[in-house]
Design a protein around this motif. Structure first.
Motif, short mmCIF file in Angstrom:
data_model
loop_
_atom_site.label_atom_id
_atom_site.label_comp_id
_atom_site.label_asym_id
_atom_site.label_seq_id
_atom_site.Cartn_x
_atom_site.Cartn_y
_atom_site.Cartn_z
N ALA A 116 39.72 27.85 49.44
CA ALA A 116 39.23 27.32 48.52
C ALA A 116 37.75 28.21 48.10
O ALA A 116 37.32 28.51 49.13
N PRO A 117 37.48 28.34 46.67
CA PRO A 117 38.12 27.99 45.48
C PRO A 117 39.57 28.61 45.17
O PRO A 117 40.10 28.16 44.28
N CYS A 118 39.54 29.84 45.68
CA CYS A 118 40.91 30.58 45.22
C CYS A 118 41.18 30.82 43.80
O CYS A 118 42.20 30.55 43.20
N ASN A 119 39.98 31.10 42.99
CA ASN A 119 40.11 31.23 41.64
C ASN A 119 39.42 32.58 41.09
O ASN A 119 39.21 32.76 40.14
N GLY A 120 39.29 33.55 42.05
CA GLY A 120 38.66 34.72 41.78
C GLY A 120 39.67 35.77 40.93
O GLY A 120 41.02 35.03 41.12
N SER A 121 39.30 36.73 40.51
CA SER A 121 40.26 37.77 39.59
C SER A 121 41.41 38.20 40.82
O SER A 121 41.10 38.34 42.02
N THR A 122 42.74 38.46 40.32
CA THR A 122 43.66 39.04 41.22
C THR A 122 43.34 40.67 41.74
O THR A 122 42.91 41.36 40.64
N GLY A 123 43.44 40.90 42.83
CA GLY A 123 43.28 42.29 43.35
C GLY A 123 44.17 42.50 44.45
O GLY A 123 44.74 41.92 44.91
N ILE A 124 43.89 43.79 45.10
CA ILE A 124 44.70 44.01 46.26
C ILE A 124 44.09 43.32 47.38
O ILE A 124 45.25 43.02 48.44
N SER A 125 43.20 42.76 47.42
CA SER A 125 42.80 41.78 48.60
C SER A 125 42.24 40.61 48.19
O SER A 125 41.40 39.75 48.67
N TYR A 126 42.76 40.10 46.92
CA TYR A 126 42.20 38.82 46.71
C TYR A 126 43.46 38.26 45.70
O TYR A 126 43.99 39.13 44.63
N PRO A 127 44.11 36.91 45.94
CA PRO A 127 43.83 36.22 46.97
C PRO A 127 44.59 36.59 48.17
O PRO A 127 45.40 37.29 48.30
N LEU A 128 44.24 35.87 49.33
CA LEU A 128 44.87 35.99 50.52
C LEU A 128 45.29 34.82 51.18
O LEU A 128 44.87 33.84 51.14
#
Length: 526
Positions: free
Chosen positions: A457-469
């Motif tokens: 949590a909060p798991c609400n950041g922008s999508t990328g190669i190392s997010y989310p995990l």
């Protein structure tokens, strides 16, 4: 060709079969023979794909570089299926030696797509001229790649012999992590030395020895969870498995040398979280580690993404093996940062049969050079690490949603509890401790797989190669909900999954490993 070889090769390339390669959430893997009729042949728009020479140039005396591309191929919205192949693809003409292989994926205009949007989940080149050494039911696996786009090299005076009569086949899987389709070309560069050239007459032949911790499996993957890590935060497969990973007793991560020869080069392959693979040689009761292929991560977040490069053997690395020596591979993963679902571990050493120039690892292990070099640096396709601020809410601060024991995954959303929804359906649904929250994937009829995977949590950041995990405080993962041929796809062959009933009270965030822009949450109450 012997009758047995003709029969085996015929099975592998007959019209009623297709060679397919199993992969994990990301990565290349062992090939095997899959039944026809499960979407493994080129269909629809992809039936018009073809292979062509893009350009060629001389890069050194008697060395020519060819760039080929295969396409156009179309990755449908959300696609994560082994859909296409095998198909025959172009190779340099005439007799010659392959000494370098560089893969990539491009849009029609030549631009390389961001890895977090679409990538080659796996690619594999097979040669029909020989049977595979470690899995002789199929044509020889000679080169492979995945998201990390490892470049293969062979040191002089060695090369992979290709004759005019040989046919190359490509098998691949595209992973589209977006909700829109993409038109793409698979590309590959080959450095080539003509056999009749001055340099070509001095080249010695080598053969690839495909070593995989799950060799021969159609879907050769395994899970590594954070709880499995020891005090050093590392887990080695298969060595650290509490139960035998090979219930039939056959240690498929090993191969017994059938001739004397010299190993001349190798490189490993792991998925995010992977630290290294080891190549070992056993003679009698003695075992020597002859090379450790480290993963070099460029990602500032640590060993969590495809922004990495594997280390290749030094140019002067040579290891002599005797007939009867046993070669084996294992893979070590970090367990501090994330759980590695559908991970992989393999190495492909090349052997020169009859060559005795290598160092005997049991007589002079200290003479084996082990300081590897990365095959490439950071790629711009891996620039977007993600994790930036977005408009998605922090689910922990949202009001309670309604009480329920059922949730849907439909139209790329989790209902209820999808963080992209601003109405009441975006609030975390309430589940009483001891109850199950059951998810059903209603996108499956479109062959779209989804997962429910715990993230921090909060798991609400922008999508990328190392997010989310997959790094939630408490691990849970549904696997890829959907249907596919048993053992030949990443599908769990079910569309219903229930979250653990014993989770403590709190708010739990999750995402889809196949389409990581999807985010959801639920709340457990006492």
């Amino acid at each position: 060709m012997r009758t047995r070889e003709r029969r085996a090769l015929g099975i592998a390339v007959a019209a009623t079969a297709a060679v397919t390669v199993g992969v994990g959430a990301s990565g290349a893997a062992a090939a095997t023979v899959a039944p026809r009729g499960w979407g493994v042949q080129p269909t629809g728009a992809n039936a018009f794909a073809h292979s062509e020479l893009a350009w060629q140039k001389k890069v050194a005396p008697d060395v020519y570089r060819y760039k080929f591309r295969y396409g156009p191929v179309f990755a449908a919205a959300g696609q994560n299926l082994i859909l296409f192949g095998p198909v025959t693809v172009e190779k340099p003409s005439g007799s010659g030696w392959g000494v370098r292989f560089k893969p990539d994926l491009e849009y029609p205009n030549g631009e390389v797509p961001p890895i977090e949007e679409v990538h080659t989940h796996h690619g594999l080149i097979l040669s029909t001229s020989r049977l595979d050494i470690t899995y002789p039911r199929i044509p020889q696996r000679m080169s492979a790649w995945a998201e990390e786009k490892t470049i293969g090299f062979l040191p002089r005076p060695y090369g992979y012999l290709v004759k005019p009569s040989d046919q190359w086949m490509v098998n691949y899987m595209l992973h589209n992590e977006t909700s829109r389709s993409h038109e793409l070309y698979i590309t590959y560069e080959v450095d080539w030395i003509p056999a009749d050239s001055r340099l070509g007459k001095r080249i010695k032949p080598v053969q690839p020895v495909w070593l995989d911790v799950k060799n021969g499996s159609a879907y050769p993957v395994f899970d590594v969870k954070r709880a499995w890590g020891g005090s050093d935060g590392r887990f080695t497969y298969p060595d650290d498995m509490r139960e035998s990973p090979y219930p039939k007793g056959q240690e498929i991560n090993k191969w017994t040398a059938d001739h004397d020869g010299t190993l001349v080069a190798t490189v490993g392959h792991v998925h995010p979280g992977g630290l290294y693979t080891d190549l070992k040689v056993t003679r009698g009761k003695r075992t020597v580690n002859v090379f450790r292929s480290h993963a070099k991560y460029f990602d500032p977040n640590g060993p969590v993404s495809w922004d990495m490069s594997m280390k290749y053997t030094p140019y002067n690395w040579r290891v002599y093996v005797k007939k009867g020596d046993v070669l084996s591979v294992n893979a070590t993963y970090d367990t501090k940062y994330l759980s590695a679902y559908e991970a992989m571990g393999l190495m492909v050493p090349y052997i020169a049969y009859g060559d005795r120039s290598g160092v005997d690892p049991f007589k002079h292990p200290d003479r084996i050079p082990r300081r590897g070099k990365i095959t490439h640096g950071h790629y711009h396709a891996a620039d977007n690490y993600g994790g930036k601020r977005t408009s998605l809410p922090d689910a922990r601060k949202l009001p309670d949603g309604g009480g329920t024991t059922e949730a849907a995954v439909a139209d790329w959303r989790y209902v209820p509890g999808d963080l992209s929804m601003t109405n009441s359906l975006g609030r975390p649904p309430i589940v009483r401790r001891g109850q199950e929250l059951t998810f059903t994937n209603y996108d499956e009829p479109a062959q779209v797989f989804h997962t429910i995977t715990a993230c921090r949590a909060p798991c609400n950041g922008s999508t990328g190669i190392s997010y989310p995990l997959p790094n939630g405080r408490y691990d849970f993962d549904s696997g890829q909900l959907g249907y596919g041929p048993k053992d030949y796809s990443p599908a769990t062959n079910k569309v219903v999954w229930s979250a653990p009933k014993n989770l403590p009270a709190g708010t739990y965030t999750y995402f889809c490993r196949v389409h990581p822009f999807m985010r959801g949450a639920f709340r457990v109450r006492k």
